[in-house]
Motif scaffolding. Structure first.
Motif, PDB file in Angstrom:
ATOM      1  N   ALA B 194       0.834  -1.202   0.000  1.00 30.24           N
ATOM      2  CA  ALA B 194       0.000   0.000   0.000  1.00 30.24           C
ATOM      3  C   ALA B 194       0.865   1.246   0.000  1.00 30.24           C
ATOM      4  O   ALA B 194       0.613   2.197  -0.746  1.00 30.24           O
ATOM      5  N   ILE B 195       1.921   1.227   0.821  1.00 31.17           N
ATOM      6  CA  ILE B 195       2.726   2.442   0.944  1.00 31.17           C
ATOM      7  C   ILE B 195       3.547   2.663  -0.320  1.00 31.17           C
ATOM      8  O   ILE B 195       3.751   3.794  -0.760  1.00 31.17           O
ATOM      9  N   LEU B 196       3.993   1.568  -0.959  1.00 32.90           N
ATOM     10  CA  LEU B 196       4.748   1.711  -2.204  1.00 32.90           C
ATOM     11  C   LEU B 196       3.880   2.324  -3.305  1.00 32.90           C
ATOM     12  O   LEU B 196       4.365   3.048  -4.171  1.00 32.90           O
ATOM     13  N   ILE B 197       2.587   2.011  -3.264  1.00 33.54           N
ATOM     14  CA  ILE B 197       1.694   2.586  -4.274  1.00 33.54           C
ATOM     15  C   ILE B 197       1.319   4.020  -3.894  1.00 33.54           C
ATOM     16  O   ILE B 197       1.311   4.922  -4.730  1.00 33.54           O
ATOM     17  N   ALA B 198       1.026   4.224  -2.612  1.00 35.54           N
ATOM     18  CA  ALA B 198       0.471   5.516  -2.195  1.00 35.54           C
ATOM     19  C   ALA B 198       1.528   6.611  -2.164  1.00 35.54           C
ATOM     20  O   ALA B 198       1.235   7.762  -2.470  1.00 35.54           O
ATOM     21  N   LEU B 199       2.759   6.253  -1.800  1.00 35.34           N
ATOM     22  CA  LEU B 199       3.777   7.277  -1.583  1.00 35.34           C
ATOM     23  C   LEU B 199       4.073   8.108  -2.840  1.00 35.34           C
ATOM     24  O   LEU B 199       3.945   9.335  -2.809  1.00 35.34           O
ATOM     25  N   PRO B 200       4.460   7.481  -3.975  1.00 36.32           N
ATOM     26  CA  PRO B 200       4.752   8.301  -5.157  1.00 36.32           C
ATOM     27  C   PRO B 200       3.555   9.129  -5.616  1.00 36.32           C
ATOM     28  O   PRO B 200       3.685  10.313  -5.892  1.00 36.32           O
ATOM     29  N   PHE B 201       2.376   8.480  -5.647  1.00 31.70           N
ATOM     30  CA  PHE B 201       1.190   9.212  -6.097  1.00 31.70           C
ATOM     31  C   PHE B 201       0.860  10.354  -5.142  1.00 31.70           C
ATOM     32  O   PHE B 201       0.584  11.479  -5.562  1.00 31.70           O
ATOM     33  N   ILE B 265      -3.982  -2.030  -2.956  1.00 32.39           N
ATOM     34  CA  ILE B 265      -4.525  -0.956  -3.800  1.00 32.39           C
ATOM     35  C   ILE B 265      -5.631  -0.206  -3.053  1.00 32.39           C
ATOM     36  O   ILE B 265      -5.653   1.026  -3.004  1.00 32.39           O
ATOM     37  N   VAL B 266      -6.541  -0.966  -2.429  1.00 31.57           N
ATOM     38  CA  VAL B 266      -7.625  -0.312  -1.687  1.00 31.57           C
ATOM     39  C   VAL B 266      -7.049   0.548  -0.567  1.00 31.57           C
ATOM     40  O   VAL B 266      -7.447   1.701  -0.371  1.00 31.57           O
ATOM     41  N   LEU B 267      -6.057  -0.001   0.157  1.00 31.09           N
ATOM     42  CA  LEU B 267      -5.459   0.754   1.259  1.00 31.09           C
ATOM     43  C   LEU B 267      -4.736   1.993   0.743  1.00 31.09           C
ATOM     44  O   LEU B 267      -4.767   3.050   1.371  1.00 31.09           O
ATOM     45  N   ALA B 268      -4.077   1.855  -0.406  1.00 28.54           N
ATOM     46  CA  ALA B 268      -3.358   2.997  -0.965  1.00 28.54           C
ATOM     47  C   ALA B 268      -4.340   4.126  -1.262  1.00 28.54           C
ATOM     48  O   ALA B 268      -4.091   5.288  -0.928  1.00 28.54           O
ATOM     49  N   ILE B 269      -5.473   3.767  -1.855  1.00 31.34           N
ATOM     50  CA  ILE B 269      -6.478   4.797  -2.145  1.00 31.34           C
ATOM     51  C   ILE B 269      -6.947   5.445  -0.842  1.00 31.34           C
ATOM     52  O   ILE B 269      -7.147   6.655  -0.760  1.00 31.34           O
ATOM     53  N   MET B 270      -7.082   4.615   0.200  1.00 32.34           N
ATOM     54  CA  MET B 270      -7.571   5.144   1.467  1.00 32.34           C
ATOM     55  C   MET B 270      -6.527   6.008   2.179  1.00 32.34           C
ATOM     56  O   MET B 270      -6.877   6.927   2.913  1.00 32.34           O
ATOM     57  N   ALA B 271      -5.236   5.683   1.972  1.00 32.51           N
ATOM     58  CA  ALA B 271      -4.191   6.441   2.666  1.00 32.51           C
ATOM     59  C   ALA B 271      -3.865   7.731   1.928  1.00 32.51           C
ATOM     60  O   ALA B 271      -3.276   8.647   2.499  1.00 32.51           O
TER      61      ALA B 271
END
Lengths: 271, 407
Positions: B194-201, B265-271
């Motif tokens: 989740a963090i790898l997806i959320a961080l750059p975006f 992915i869901v967590l990334a969107i939420m974070a």
């Protein structure tokens, strides 16, 4: 604004406190919950007061042991350890069967397999059979869906179909029956189990045989005449010394009027 | 007159100060008490017997076996271990026969069992005596008087089985399996993904919104992102189950779509909203004079962002990231719906995983209060607490170091 808030608070308090004062409380299984709610509604129209909450069979029985509920609703029989706790609390519980529920084993609609024996089901859920071709289907990995271990349905399936053996550890466990149906609809090699009331055209029900010869499709009629084997009782437990207090309501549930509600909710009535 | 008025003012100020002090200290004490409660409930687990409460494991009196691990007990009762030799014991006949209460009628005519079960202890003793290779799982009460079998003393649940165990089967009979490795690994995998997806975006959006976007774009973007934070997690979960899960299944051609990746992915969107909002506020807090100084020295916009704005606001950005990770690790409902919750040790993100919060949420309702399962869930809570604490401490340390560097 302030007044509005006060009024809202008063209403909320009234809603919470009034039923608590003079109503009977039912707590426990989420499977029995919709049935109890409908029964309580109909019983309420006749002047009785019953409040119903869910939480799981175990929660209901724990509440009965603690004395915080009048009736515990359960989709499984009381466990031995729970019976012992009740006994050491100096209480005695009475068990009433209020309805029956059949469990349907379901697969993806595109699956060619349409019947399984109990032994095959046990082997699938314990992980001995892992491919559909081992039970006459196509070459496809079996993906097993189950309910969470907190569910009475999980326990019942384990006791009744798997003869007390444990599920394999790679079983996918879903928090709700709706989620199981959704997942089985999406996954080609999926198998799972749901209550008969939840069965719909998005999934395919499997014919089941416990003796290896007669395969029966799940239906209300088959469950009633006992040809369908995966049937469980839905239960109420109450304390013996509370019998007088809860009797009118339980009598209502067992009456023909109450049993008509059972059929309406989708479970199997006793008559 | 004036003096009195002044005295009153001081009194009110002192009162306010006192109130703040009290509420601050009370809150801190309550938080500490909650943590203590968590740990004290959890530690009770290691005083619990390996076998389900109220039951014992008994064997024939001539059986030399002394000790069994919870794993062995489970395999024996699941008929995965079938001979005594596999357990290192020399028993005549060698074959293991399992006896549960429900099996008694197979060995003894049902009519001869007393109504109140008072003769069950003798019956169980007799069956055990007749079958040298038998292992029985029976209530403790039935073994108190005149019991001729051998009761195995299997001891308490120990740290090694708990933290080193690879199977999570809290409701397994007769021995609970509390192996936390699959669940801890699942939590870490999903959160890391989740963090790898959320961080750059998240950082990209924050920088864009704070530095590059026009006022009009910013006015639309900001409320939309904040709206994301207001959507209930169940809604995210259902969205994930219906949209993301089938998508993953098709894209990677998998047997099951409920995977760790879906959870990530869901967590990334939420974070995202947390990371974006806090990082953006931090970026915006860079003094105008600093940026202007950089531009005046001939640096272009990009150089100013990279060399001045980001280093200046790095501690704020890390705070946003930490809160984002916290959200990801602790999130329950959305993960429960999309990750499949199979308690197996994951090797890739494309396998079903079970996370700590999902396990607690799904199982606490049914765990009998004060029992081993209940306490095991509290230990899981402690593990989650320690993981978050460690992450917070690391990030604190990093941002502290960075701050010193900039200064």
């Amino acid at each position: 604004m302030k007044n509005l808030r006060k009024i809202a608070l008063a209403i909320a308090l009234a809603l919470v406190v009034t039923p608590m004062l003079n109503a009977q409380k039912i707590k426990g299984s989420d499977t029995v919950l919709p049935l109890s709610q409908k029964e309580a509604e109909a019983y309420g129209k006749k002047g009785g007061k019953v409040t119903v909450t869910g939480g799981g069979s175990g929660v209901g029985i724990a509440a009965l042991i603690d004395g915080t509920t009048d009736i515990a609703q359960a989709s499984r029989k009381m466990k031995f350890s729970e019976r012992q706790k009740l006994q050491s609390a100096g209480k005695q519980a009475k068990e009433v069967v209020i309805a029956m529920d059949a469990l349907a084993v379901v697969v993806n609609p595109n699956n060619k397999v349409s019947q399984l024996t109990r032994q095959q089901l046990e082997d699938i859920f314990t992980g001995k059979i892992t491919n559909w071709k081992q039970v006459g289907g196509e070459d496809l990995k079996i993906v097993v869906y189950s309910r969470e271990s907190s569910s009475g349905t999980y326990e019942f399936f384990k006791e009744h179909v798997m003869k007390n053996k444990n599920y394999m550890s790679s079983v996918l466990s879903m928090p709700a029956t709706g989620a199981i149906i959704q997942s089985i609809k999406q996954t080609k090699g999926a198998i799972g189990y749901v209550g008969l009331a939840y069965l719909n055209s998005e999934v395919k029900a499997i014919k089941v045989s416990f003796d290896g010869k007669n395969f029966v499709a799940p239906s209300v009629a088959a469950a009633k005449n006992k040809t369908y084997p995966v049937v469980r009782p839905l239960l109420y437990y109450y304390e013996v010394k509370n019998a007088k207090k809860v009797k009118p309501y339980i009598d209502f549930v067992l009456s023909s009027e109450g049993q008509a509600i059972v059929d309406k909710v989708g479970y199997i009535s006793l008559k | 007159m004036k003096k009195m008025f002044r005295g009153k003012k001081y009194f009110i100020e002192a009162l306010w100060e006192g109130l703040l002090k009290i509420s601050g200290s009370v809150t801190s004490i309550i938080i500490i008490l909650i943590v203590l409660f968590l740990f004290s409930e959890g530690m009770g687990l290691f005083k619990k017997n390996v076998i389900e409460e109220g039951y014992v494991i008994a064997v024939n009196k001539n059986n030399p076996i002394k000790d069994l691990t919870p794993q062995q007990i489970k395999d024996v009762f699941d008929v995965k271990i079938e001979t005594w030799k596999e357990l290192g014991a020399d028993v005549s006949g060698n074959q293991i026969v399992v006896l549960r209460l429900d099996d008694i009628p197979n060995y003894f005519p049902e009519e001869e069992i007393a109504e109140d079960m008072s003769n069950l202890p003798q019956i169980i003793s007799q069956i055990l005596d007749d079958n040298p290779g038998m292992i029985a799982f029976v209530p403790k009460d039935f073994t108190q008087t005149n019991f001729t079998g051998k009761i195995l003393d299997l001891g308490n649940i120990n740290f090694k089985d708990f933290f080193g165990g690879k199977e999570w089967f809290p409701t397994a009979q007769p021995a609970h399996q509390f192996g936390v490795i699959p669940i801890v690994m699942g939590t870490l995998w999903v959160s890391l993904g989740a963090i790898l997806i959320a961080l750059p975006f998240g950082l990209a959006v924050a920088i864009y919104s704070a530095e590059l976007a026009s006022k009009a774009v910013h006015k639309v973007l900001k409320p939309i992102i904040e709206l994301l934070a207001g959507i209930p997690s169940v809604v995210y979960g259902f969205f994930g189950l219906v949209v993301i899960v089938p998508l993953i299944q098709k894209t990677f051609n998998l047997d099951v779509g409920e995977t760790g990746l879906a959870g990530s992915i869901v967590l990334a969107i939420m974070a995202l909203p947390t990371i974006i909002t806090i990082a953006e506020d931090a970026l915006r807090s860079t003094p105008r004079a600093m940026k202007e100084a950089s531009l005046a020295l001939g640096a272009n916009k990009w150089q100013t962002i990279v060399k001045v704005t980001i280093p200046y606001s790095i501690s704020g950005i890390t705070a946003g990231v930490v809160l984002g990770i916290g959200r990801a690790i602790g999130e329950t409902m959305a993960v429960l719906m999309v990750t499949g919750n199979a308690a197996v040790i994951p090797h890739t993100l494309l396998e079903p995983v079970r996370t700590i919060p999902a396990t607690i949420a799904a199982e606490l309702g049914e765990a009998p209060k004060g029992g081993a399962h209940y306490e095991a869930l509290f230990v899981l809570g402690c593990i989650l607490f320690v993981i978050t604490l460690l992450i917070n401490l690391t990030v604190e340390y990093i941002s502290y170091r960075n701050k010193n560097k900039v200064a």
